[in-house]
Design a protein around this motif. Sequence first.
Motif, mmCIF file in Angstrom:
data_model
loop_
_atom_site.group_PDB
_atom_site.id
_atom_site.type_symbol
_atom_site.label_atom_id
_atom_site.label_comp_id
_atom_site.label_asym_id
_atom_site.label_seq_id
_atom_site.Cartn_x
_atom_site.Cartn_y
_atom_site.Cartn_z
ATOM 1 N N TRP A 333 -8.244 0.712 7.768
ATOM 2 C CA TRP A 333 -8.358 2.507 7.843
ATOM 3 C C TRP A 333 -9.381 2.948 8.681
ATOM 4 N N GLN A 338 -4.690 5.144 11.924
ATOM 5 C CA GLN A 338 -4.637 6.505 12.553
ATOM 6 C C GLN A 338 -3.980 6.346 13.922
ATOM 7 N N CYS A 339 -4.210 4.917 14.672
ATOM 8 C CA CYS A 339 -3.983 4.918 16.148
ATOM 9 C C CYS A 339 -2.383 4.522 16.005
ATOM 10 N N ALA A 342 -0.276 7.760 15.614
ATOM 11 C CA ALA A 342 -0.532 8.861 16.485
ATOM 12 C C ALA A 342 0.568 9.634 17.325
ATOM 13 N N ASN A 400 -12.504 7.739 6.271
ATOM 14 C CA ASN A 400 -11.376 6.874 6.532
ATOM 15 C C ASN A 400 -10.097 7.638 6.183
ATOM 16 N N TRP A 403 -9.331 10.936 8.045
ATOM 17 C CA TRP A 403 -8.583 10.752 9.606
ATOM 18 C C TRP A 403 -7.042 10.337 9.368
ATOM 19 N N ALA A 404 -6.877 9.669 8.338
ATOM 20 C CA ALA A 404 -5.309 9.215 8.383
ATOM 21 C C ALA A 404 -4.581 10.590 7.904
ATOM 22 N N ASN A 407 -3.609 12.622 10.733
ATOM 23 C CA ASN A 407 -2.258 12.267 11.304
ATOM 24 C C ASN A 407 -1.206 12.989 10.716
ATOM 25 N N GLU A 621 -1.797 -1.551 16.406
ATOM 26 C CA GLU A 621 -2.268 -0.116 16.598
ATOM 27 C C GLU A 621 -2.255 0.191 18.086
#
Length: 767
Positions: A333, A338-339, A342, A400, A403-404, A407, A621
């Motif tokens: 995480w 997140q990547c 994206a 963490n 950030w998710a 998305n 990712e």
Amino acid sequence: MNKTVKNVLVLMFLLFITTANGRSAKDINSSIDYATFLSRNDLLWTKMPTGWTDGAFTGNGKTGTIFYENKDGLYFEISRTDAYDHRNGTSIYTSRYRLPNGHFTLSYSGKSVNGEMRLDLWNAEARGVIHTDKGAIRFRNFTHSLEDVIVLEVNLEGNERFDLKWNPDTIQTSRPAERGKPGTAPYPMPTTKMVDGTFVSIQTMPESELYNTNGMGEGQMATAWKVVENGQGHYLVFISENYSYPGTDAADKALNSVKEAAGQDILSFENTHREWWHNFYKKSFISIPNSRLESFYWIQMYKMASATRGDGPMIDLAGPWYKPGTPWPGIWWNLNVQCTYAPFPFANHSEEGSSLINWLWKYRKNLEKNAYGEGRYAIGRSCPITLEREIRTSNDEAGNLGWALFNVWEQYRCSMDDQMLRDKLYPLIKGHYLFYMKYYVEKLADGKFHLKNSSSPEYTKADYPAPPDCNYNLSIFKWMLRAMLYTNDRLKLNDPLLAEVKTVFSNLTDYPSDPQEGFMIGKDQKFSYSHRHWSHLMMIYPFYEYTYDNKAQGEQIDRSLNHWLSDPAAFRGYSWFSAASMKAMNAEGDSAVAYIIRSLDHPRFPTRPNTFYIEAGPVIETPLLAARTIQDLMLTSYNNVIRVFPALPKSWEEASFHSMRAEGAFLVSAKRQYGQTSFVRVESLAGEPCRVKTGLSGVVKAYGSRKYKLTSEGNGVTGIDLKKGEWVVFYSGKLPDLSIKPVAVTDPINYWGTITKSTKNSEKNNI
């Protein structure tokens, strides 16, 4: 009146009646032959792949296979994304790790001489031929898009014969260092039996103290398969893997899936599979003159839909292509999730990317446990599929989860789905805010709100302890505050918590920064050694809080980015992709593409021939982040401005895209010719204010079903009174050819697949 003048007057009159008098205007022509176009982006092998890093792969968002040739024949790994162990505890190394399953080996009676293969993106299938000294084996494989069934078709030529063998894995942790510890005993080896002509391998997961499953109940994993002989050397193999916990009905489900598939006409079964994929691809389109990058992008689109669906499990580090022995048997995480997600929203694939928000919402009770209850939500660095991982309330990566959730915010902004925002996203943001306020936020004597000590991902060491006002966690927190204020205003929530949110936002401390080096890790902690994460720069990207729209902010971006780039020794693939996206913000297209190529060709961590990526083990990712970076060259939207072709390199004189999404729920299409933007089409799906940086030279004009009001806002930005359901074409000069089609590429096609490039375009690659 001469003929030329007459024609011009007729054209002006037609334009007038279609724009001013409300008659339907002719829309752009986007009749793209996707089958032909995607064929130039297929993966090709002029010799058979020999390992996981160059194997062909298929999947349907849950079940998948990756296959290649080894000394025993064709190797097919069979795996399932949601198959996780259920022992007591939450460690992804000893108790709640991703489960291995097993592989099939298709052996042949002759000795392999040579072979070739194609991964057909349009039809989502792999097909090839292996020539032996006794004949040939032609094969085809697809994982059905709607059913948990893998299909293998085999055609024998000459005197060739084949044998199919199931090789189950030992079900234990993939980390050898953890084996032998109490409660880590491997489960009993599976048993195989035949039921009504179908084989099934049943892996039991007993409830026992030996396996640390006492009190947890039983589970089961099963793989079923059936070989159907159709005569004249033609065979069909139907394979299904299922997993059940709690419960022991995986075998019954796998058997039923195989029975139903084998009972259907294969052409009908194939057609339903292909129909789903064809509809998926048609949702958006990108074409660029660099074949290597164009192919890479489309392979990632294929990979995204192979790895997840909106109603399926979220993507972990392996997706449906488990690699035995992986050191990463779970979900991470502090960058990976997140990547991975994206590129979904801007490719117009939020439907498939919805697995993230749906999974977070499904397991929100575990997010609450991670944050010690009372309506708070958080998650630590890594976790199993059920999202259980308590977060330390000191010296940890506090943001963490936030950030998710960003998305998901991008998904919201590209769809303006207020119901999703109200019912799922806002409650999760609010719960994460409450976690911050409980454990990390404090008001100090300066009257400002500050963060207590917290970590920037993987930066904390003995000599660099977790600092207060850590920019990673601070930038995430600040984004959440802005999102909460926006949501409360848009949805008229009248949330009583918002008075506090406004106070905190208005009095939040500034980002720690150095006059020469830019943004720091945190208070009193400079960025002092090479680091693969750009976590201290997230206010630049992906949050776009700092942009080049503001001169002072642009100077701060340059200081910060240049300092980070000055020591790239520890950089990995995603480091260069994020740097490329930040360069794209300043229209530095040549630098951005150079960074993309630098990542693909990383000397220690290169992108593999099948576009997979490994750091000690598979990590999904990085290639998906590259797809987002390519999108950032074509279209971005921030500060309420849609930016078309913001960072194409000078050598890309032609490019086109169709039905990409921009924030505000706009569908955007555009074409570039002779180094100039030809036209931009924007369609409003939600009626949000529309401001576009078209990149057009000269006076910007509007073409559509009525006369639009255009406003020049400076810096190349054009405002327009576009309403929900309307579309407009921006152009300058004469109305251009309104067609979207693939552009010519300047390098050889079908770059990805086998390492041997010299024969990539030969006539023999027509499999």
